[in-house]
Write an enzyme that holds these catalytic residues in place. Structure first.
Site, PDB file in Angstrom:
ATOM      1  CG  ASP A   8      93.289  45.837  52.281  1.00 32.16           C
ATOM      2  OD1 ASP A   8      91.950  46.934  51.547  1.00 32.16           O
ATOM      3  OD2 ASP A   8      93.624  45.216  51.574  1.00 32.16           O
ATOM      4  CB  CYS A  65      91.043  43.753  53.626  1.00 32.09           C
ATOM      5  SG  CYS A  65      91.388  42.779  53.919  1.00 32.09           S
ATOM      6  CB  THR A  67      89.958  38.415  50.656  1.00 28.35           C
ATOM      7  OG1 THR A  67      91.209  38.628  51.360  1.00 28.35           O
ATOM      8  CG2 THR A  67      90.260  38.144  49.489  1.00 28.35           C
ATOM      9  CG  HIS A  98      76.621  30.685  66.976  1.00 31.78           C
ATOM     10  ND1 HIS A  98      76.569  29.362  66.399  1.00 31.78           N
ATOM     11  CD2 HIS A  98      75.604  31.075  68.040  1.00 31.78           C
ATOM     12  CE1 HIS A  98      75.121  29.380  66.588  1.00 31.78           C
ATOM     13  NE2 HIS A  98      74.489  29.973  67.237  1.00 31.78           N
ATOM     14  CG  HIS A 133      77.889  29.381  71.041  1.00 29.47           C
ATOM     15  ND1 HIS A 133      78.125  29.019  70.057  1.00 29.47           N
ATOM     16  CD2 HIS A 133      76.312  29.776  70.813  1.00 29.47           C
ATOM     17  CE1 HIS A 133      76.470  29.036  69.962  1.00 29.47           C
ATOM     18  NE2 HIS A 133      75.971  28.748  69.984  1.00 29.47           N
TER      19      HIS A 133
HETATM   20  C1  RB5 Z   1      95.043  44.066  48.514  1.00 30.21           C
HETATM   21  O1  RB5 Z   1      95.676  43.370  46.599  1.00 30.21           O
HETATM   22  C2  RB5 Z   1      94.760  42.175  48.704  1.00 30.21           C
HETATM   23  O2  RB5 Z   1      95.967  41.719  48.643  1.00 30.21           O
HETATM   24  C3  RB5 Z   1      93.896  42.718  50.020  1.00 30.21           C
HETATM   25  O3  RB5 Z   1      93.302  43.773  50.204  1.00 30.21           O
HETATM   26  C4  RB5 Z   1      93.716  41.540  50.699  1.00 30.21           C
HETATM   27  O4  RB5 Z   1      92.173  41.075  49.933  1.00 30.21           O
HETATM   28  C5  RB5 Z   1      94.607  40.427  51.502  1.00 30.21           C
HETATM   29  O5  RB5 Z   1      94.132  39.717  52.332  1.00 30.21           O
END
Ligand code: RB5
Length: 143
Positions: A8, A65, A67, A98, A133
């Site tokens: 993203d 993305c 997180t 694993h 595994h």
């Molecule tokens: C974008 O702001 C953020 O929500 C996205 O990159 C991600 O971390 C979502 O899980």
């Protein structure tokens, strides 16, 4: 080896650099976007990449993305996908050894680009250990 990659807006800069890195290492890379920093929804790129991995059009996938969680949650809705989140080199190794993750997911807002490269290298080069595994990953799918 053919590798898909998607992100993203939060992962787009690392994605662009990783594409260059992977091409330089001789991998074939398919970019599923996004390619701008405009806010977008990770599922719009995660689903097409996951489908391509499931169909065998790609060997592996990489997703970024902020997180890593949005990508991992979305990708793991696909039965043929084992998307594993890695945030350091050791976890990058283990997610292959694993979990035999066929998609590597990274949290772009919480790791350096240098770490992202180290994780990708570890995940690509480590072999799956099989054995106990293999038994464990066979218990993952739900009917
Ligand atoms: C974008 O702001 C953020 O929500 C996205 O990159 C991600 O971390 C979502 O899980």
């Amino acid at each position: 080896m053919k590798i898909g990659i998607c992100s993203d807006h939060a992962g787009v800069e690392y994605k662009a650099k990783l594409i260059s890195y992977l091409l330089g290492k001789g991998y074939e890379v398919v970019n599923f976007g996004t390619d701008t920093t405009d806010s977008m929804d990770y599922a719009d790129v995660a689903h097409p990449m996951a489908s391509a991995v499931e169909k065998g059009e790609l060997d592996l996938g990489i997703a970024l993305c902020g997180t890593g969680n949005g990508m991992a949650i979305t990708l793991n809705h696909h039965r043929g996908i084992r998307a594993g989140l890695a945030w350091n080199t050791e976890v990058g190794k283990l997610v292959k050894q694993h979990n035999n993750a066929n998609v590597l997911v990274m949290p772009a807002r919480f790791i350096s680009y240098r770490m992202a490269v180290s994780i990708v290298r570890a995940w690509l080069t480590e072999p799956f250990e099989g054995g106990r595994h293999q038994r464990r990953i066979e218990k993952i799918p739900v009917d």
